[in-house]
Design an enzyme around this catalytic site. Sequence first.
Site, mmCIF file in Angstrom:
data_model
loop_
_atom_site.group_PDB
_atom_site.id
_atom_site.type_symbol
_atom_site.label_atom_id
_atom_site.label_comp_id
_atom_site.label_asym_id
_atom_site.label_seq_id
_atom_site.Cartn_x
_atom_site.Cartn_y
_atom_site.Cartn_z
ATOM 1 N N MET A 1 83.457 35.903 96.235
ATOM 2 C CA MET A 1 84.829 35.846 95.742
ATOM 3 C C MET A 1 85.453 34.464 95.960
ATOM 4 O O MET A 1 86.201 33.971 95.110
ATOM 5 C CB MET A 1 85.662 36.929 96.424
ATOM 6 C CG MET A 1 87.031 37.137 95.805
ATOM 7 S SD MET A 1 87.637 38.820 96.028
ATOM 8 C CE MET A 1 87.735 38.926 97.813
ATOM 9 N N VAL B 1 86.542 38.201 86.441
ATOM 10 C CA VAL B 1 87.407 39.048 87.262
ATOM 11 C C VAL B 1 87.423 38.487 88.680
ATOM 12 O O VAL B 1 86.452 37.871 89.131
ATOM 13 C CB VAL B 1 86.934 40.519 87.241
ATOM 14 C CG1 VAL B 1 85.613 40.693 87.974
ATOM 15 C CG2 VAL B 1 87.999 41.444 87.816
ATOM 16 N N GLU B 2 88.527 38.674 89.385
ATOM 17 C CA GLU B 2 88.756 38.025 90.675
ATOM 18 C C GLU B 2 87.673 38.312 91.710
ATOM 19 O O GLU B 2 87.394 37.475 92.572
ATOM 20 C CB GLU B 2 90.109 38.456 91.259
ATOM 21 C CG GLU B 2 91.312 37.996 90.474
ATOM 22 C CD GLU B 2 91.782 39.005 89.443
ATOM 23 O OE1 GLU B 2 92.958 39.375 89.451
ATOM 24 O OE2 GLU B 2 90.939 39.439 88.612
ATOM 25 N N SER B 3 87.064 39.469 91.668
ATOM 26 C CA SER B 3 86.100 39.855 92.695
ATOM 27 C C SER B 3 84.819 39.035 92.655
ATOM 28 O O SER B 3 84.014 39.106 93.589
ATOM 29 C CB SER B 3 85.760 41.346 92.558
ATOM 30 O OG SER B 3 85.220 41.602 91.272
ATOM 31 N N GLY B 4 84.606 38.266 91.582
ATOM 32 C CA GLY B 4 83.425 37.409 91.509
ATOM 33 C C GLY B 4 82.587 37.583 90.264
ATOM 34 O O GLY B 4 81.611 36.854 90.071
#
Length: 503
Positions: free
Chosen positions: A357, A330-333
């Site tokens: 991120m 997921v993009e947040s890390g």
Amino acid sequence: MYEVMSADEAIRLIRDGDCICVNSFVGIENPVELHEALYKRYQRMQSPSHLTIISSAGFGVWDENRNAEGYIREGAVDRLICGHFGAMPSTKKLVLEDRFEAYNLPLGCISHAIRAQAGGLPGALSKVGLDIFVDPRKEGPGINRLSIDDSLVKYVEVDGEEFLYYKLPKITVALIKGTAADRKGNISFDDMFMSGDALSICQAVKANHGRVIVQVDRLVDTPSRPRNAIIPGCLVDAIVVAEPEERNEAYSALTGSFEIPYSEWNAWNEKIDNVSSRQRSNSAAGNIIGRRAAKELRVDDIVNIGIGIPEMVSRHARKNGMLDMVTLTVESGGIGGFPVSGEVFGAMIGAASVYDMANQFDLYDNGGLDICFMGALEVDRQGNVNAHRGTGAFAGIGGFANITAKTPTVVFCLTFNTKGLEVSQKKGTVTIEREGTIPKFVEKVKSVSFSASRAIANGQKVLYVTERCVFRLTPKGLKLIEAYPGVDVQRDILDRLPFDVES
């Protein structure tokens, strides 16, 4: 040296004209106490004013009366630079009313530009964004008529290669939420869903002789273990202790404070759905699309799955046994767990790792994903996709541009049309009960989020999976490669397209 202050005291450190960078992700990990203290001060003093706010992924809480919405609405902010505006309902409306400048840049490009500033560089080069709306040769990043700043994104050539150069204003204030501060001022994120851009933001602010304000849930006497201290105390100016919002068991599971094995992912996802105000849909069309799209997964794939219809892919990957054989991100890390959606999008169930991120977007930008599944508002005859802006509404590009720019296989998951579409499937046979009134396949998209010509040049495999058929991108445009049982190719597909396709 840091000081422990009240939220009201800390907000006095912000001056008129400051450029604030908020570490948050769509609707999660917002320093709400700081935002609301800023609003109270602005109501009393009409200061701080003329603010610029930067956030890689946006900073809302899905409530137009909380967080930053109030002071933005009343005029404290002159300029917003965000990757996503989805969790900011009031602000989205004001942007389209030309109330202030607003710019939409790819989420990962903002993250990398913050990191560049932290390292003393004015900006960051990227191939992400070429030939889509943010490219200044196309539309540029401005969302409304006031937004004409051409310094944020520039087209450049270096050693014969083309890039976009992303440059942010100098960040002078950091607003960050962490879990705890120890007696040395070191900030840990143990009970957080992610740490986002926190360290890079602080480093950039200190490089610019600004002020770092951190909201935490508690102070602790025991120093943090070195690897757990995301922000060292020497970078912190003000620490504000705020009573944390109570989290039920379902949301507490997303902090990684206890192990959630693969066999329990589904159960925890159901618990989260049950307490979320934004429960997932379960449409027949979505199930058809998700089932077909999931067939593109291969063992050991590294994957990103977008929100909306693409979320159905994970459900069917679980049913067909593939979910345990791939690595989701997921993009947040987060990596190696199960991404959740709705109001806590950005968090993961059972994550193996959650890192900064900017590092996640290093992976995405360098083609480190094997496949991604993304939504789409419109697709045109060339295969270009609009996924960020509808008629009279927008959410923003988010990480979409970074994720799709170099991933070898890109699968768009969308219905053939919308608003009134009714579909059923029995024993593998699809029946179009009623057509929707708004087409998704159009002569020309309103704004380009994904460039088909760039994908062809990159050698990417691109599929468009609908509830009735599958198209593949070719150098000539779309090619119909599959129609589902029960679908009349001429009546249900070709006659409803505003352009010809190969078949």
